[in-house]
Design a protein around this motif. Structure first.
Motif, PDB file in Angstrom:
ATOM      1  N   CYS A  61       0.872  -1.171   0.000  1.00 37.74           N
ATOM      2  CA  CYS A  61       0.000   0.000   0.000  1.00 37.74           C
ATOM      3  C   CYS A  61       0.910   1.222   0.000  1.00 37.74           C
ATOM      4  O   CYS A  61       1.745   1.377   0.896  1.00 37.74           O
ATOM      5  N   CYS A  64       0.220   3.796   3.389  1.00 36.87           N
ATOM      6  CA  CYS A  64       0.810   3.494   4.709  1.00 36.87           C
ATOM      7  C   CYS A  64       2.158   2.787   4.539  1.00 36.87           C
ATOM      8  O   CYS A  64       2.850   2.519   5.516  1.00 36.87           O
ATOM      9  N   CYS A  75      -6.346  -2.016   1.274  1.00 37.68           N
ATOM     10  CA  CYS A  75      -5.660  -1.868   2.548  1.00 37.68           C
ATOM     11  C   CYS A  75      -6.724  -1.601   3.610  1.00 37.68           C
ATOM     12  O   CYS A  75      -7.487  -0.641   3.496  1.00 37.68           O
ATOM     13  N   CYS A  78      -5.976   1.944   5.395  1.00 37.44           N
ATOM     14  CA  CYS A  78      -6.180   3.168   4.605  1.00 37.44           C
ATOM     15  C   CYS A  78      -7.506   3.130   3.852  1.00 37.44           C
ATOM     16  O   CYS A  78      -7.951   4.160   3.346  1.00 37.44           O
TER      17      CYS A  78
HETATM   18 ZN   LIG Z   1      -2.461   1.406   3.672  1.00 36.42          ZN
END
Ligand SMILES: [Zn+2]
Lengths: 176, 385
Positions: A61, A64, A75, A78
């Motif tokens: 991701c 993050c 994710c 997120c």
């Molecule tokens: Zn993430």
């Protein structure tokens, strides 16, 4: 508040497992044909395909910056689609583990008869983000000598036996 | 939001292999709860039921099956289920029915019968794991709790012999509980020498397979004041779930319990939980879980729960009694009913009706908590007299 003490013995018959096994009481025997064909989705589908190739793949991701295993299409932190595929190693460290004397249905293993306890562990995979673990088994190690942080490596089934499953890795064993 | 009180409670005895059907268990607890506050089913506006996996009973749609035993016949009726966290979600579920203004009264029932599953209910849990990445390894719940316990131990250097004191304390407390299934005076050595299930979990670190039911009656303030002189108020509720990617979390700390606790404390206006809360019923299906949850409930600093235990703070006579009921380890653990049993313990303690279990010092604020699913749900209720 008063608790009602129940006189169960006076109102009902206590059953023994043996009576059920011997067919001496009415019991419902039913072998449900509950077979499922689970779709793996694109993330786990690729993960399994790479296991068949003897490799472990993760997904990153870019928000993050986590490299996640097992890979996922979104994710969960997120709440956005994940980005690149990233190959990680088949080595890692023991995050936490168990020395189990029981099987999945709480059946006792014949430890006295020489059966090795099952040693499941959470293994943090090298190349994935810190703390990213997967559940797998440990073997080729004294169950009582496993420790937190122990370095381990996947032991793969031979290529011709691999089918694209988490069990294509037989277990993880210690490395130096 | 309206203020909501608990005005009545009922609890069956907890057994393994109880002979009654689940409906009969639900009826017993529900009837007892209504009788305890001299109410009739016709005084009840709605019914909620908590009960854990259908697989325990081999009976799909267990909520519907339990309707009539729970007094839900032709009433607004709803089932909730978050694994082991169910029993403390039960009063929360009932609370929003009444706090919302929709209903003035709610009968909350929690029932569980685990012993019908042969040969052991543990087998019913295989299907909670991810079907692709975990089920092929044949995991059990005992494994993953042992995995969590070990992470908790290695993080703080906690020793098994210290954690075992939770079983000693709770089983002793349970000797004064009329519903208790496994009360007793045991020693740390008994725990350490009991059968290894999945090290670091020994047999006496685990709560038993149990059957039982619990029920409470909730009422809006104007009804509660009419029904009883001692209403116990639900002043804070909180619940939260963490990710089901449980191997991705650091299992040493239950963040989801902290999130749920902070939500409940904020609502109850609690700023310093360890000072303002007088008694606690953290969920203790395993010895280490009581400690893990005391930390998540912010009743001590991280890594200090064992010292608290060793210092006697969590004894019934200590400054912060934990599981004065005897908990899941001593009273028994019929999953959904256990959480509600904990709520009932705080209810009785705050009313000073706990008999031999009564903690000294006239407690006025208590917290109950449960936990479950894939080690991911926290449910928390703060109550005041
Ligand atoms: Zn993430």
């Amino acid at each position: 508040m008063e608790i009602m003490e129940k006189d169960v013995a006076k109102t009902a018959t206590k059953l023994k497992t043996q009576q059920i096994l011997e067919g001496k009481v009415l019991s419902v025997k039913w072998e449900p044909n509950l077979k499922y064909a689970w779709d793996n989705g694109p993330a786990l589908g690729r993960y399994l395909a790479e296991l068949k190739n003897g490799r472990i793949i993760a997904k990153k991701c870019n928000k993050c910056h986590r490299i996640m295993i097992p890979p996922r299409m979104f994710c969960e932190l997120c709440w956005r689609p994940t980005d690149e595929w990233v190959f990680v190693k088949d080595t890692g460290i023991v995050n936490t583990w168990v020395v189990s004397y029981v099987d999945w249905k709480a059946g006792r293993l014949d430890i006295k008869g020489g059966v090795r306890p099952i040693t499941p562990a959470v293994i943090e995979i090298d190349g994935a983000s810190k703390g990213m673990g997967i559940l797998h088994l440990l073997d080729e190690v004294d169950p009582w000598k496993i420790y937190r942080g122990m370095r381990v490596k996947a032991v793969w089934k031979p290529a011709e036996e691999r089918i694209g499953a988490i069990t294509d890795i037989k277990y993880f064993k210690p490395i130096e | 939001m309206r203020r909501v009180a608990i005005v009545g409670a009922g609890l069956t005895k907890f057994y393994r292999n109880v002979q009654e059907t689940p409906k009969e268990l639900a009826y017993e607890a529900a009837k007892m709860a209504l009788d305890s506050c001299e109410m009739k089913l016709s005084d009840i506006d709605c019914v909620v039921i908590g009960t854990a996996p259908d697989a325990f009973d081999g009976l799909h749609m267990k909520g519907e099956y339990l309707t009539d035993g729970s007094g839900g016949y032709r009433k607004p009726y709803m089932r909730h289920y978050v694994g082991g966290g169910t029993g403390v979600l039960s009063p929360i579920h009932g609370w929003f029915h009444v706090a919302s203004g929709m209903f003035d009264t709610c009968l909350v029932v929690a029932e569980e019968k685990m012993s019908s599953a042969y040969p052991h209910p543990a087998g019913a849990f295989l299907t909670i794991f991810d079907h692709t990445t975990e089920q092929p390894l044949y995991p059990t719940l005992i494994w993953i709790f042992a995995i969590e316990m070990n992470r908790f131990m290695t993080t703080y250097g906690y020793r098994k012999e210290d954690i075992a004191l939770v079983a000693v304390k709770n089983k002793k407390n349970a000797m004064d509980h009329p519903s208790a299934q496994l009360p007793g005076e045991i020693t740390v050595e008994d725990v350490l020498n009991s059968e290894i299930m999945a090290w670091p979990v020994n047999r006496l670190d685990i709560s038993p397979t149990s059957d039982g039911a619990a029920a409470i009656v909730l009422a809006a303030e104007h009804v509660a004041r009419r029904v009883t002189e001692k209403p116990i108020w639900i002043d804070g509720v909180g619940w939260a779930l963490d990710t089901a990617y449980w191997c991705t979390r650091d299992l040493y700390y239950p963040d989801y319990v902290e999130v749920a606790a902070r939500m409940a404390y904020k609502m109850a206006g609690i700023k310093e939980p360890s000072k303002e809360i007088h008694i606690a019923e953290p969920y203790d299906p395993f010895t280490y879980k009581e400690l893990h949850h005391i930390e998540g409930l912010l009743l001590c600093k991280r890594g200090e729960s064992v010292q608290m235990l060793l210092d006697g703070v969590t004894q019934r006579t200590g400054n912060l009694p934990c599981c004065p009921s005897g908990g899941a380890l001593g009273v028994g653990n019929p999953i959904a009913a256990t959480g509600l049993m904990k709520i009932i313990e705080i209810f009785l303690q705050l009313r000073e009706e706990a008999g031999k279990r009564q903690v000294p010092g006239k407690p006025t604020c208590g917290v109950a908590q449960a936990w479950g699913d894939l080690m991911q749900v926290g449910t928390v209720v703060v109550m005041r007299s």
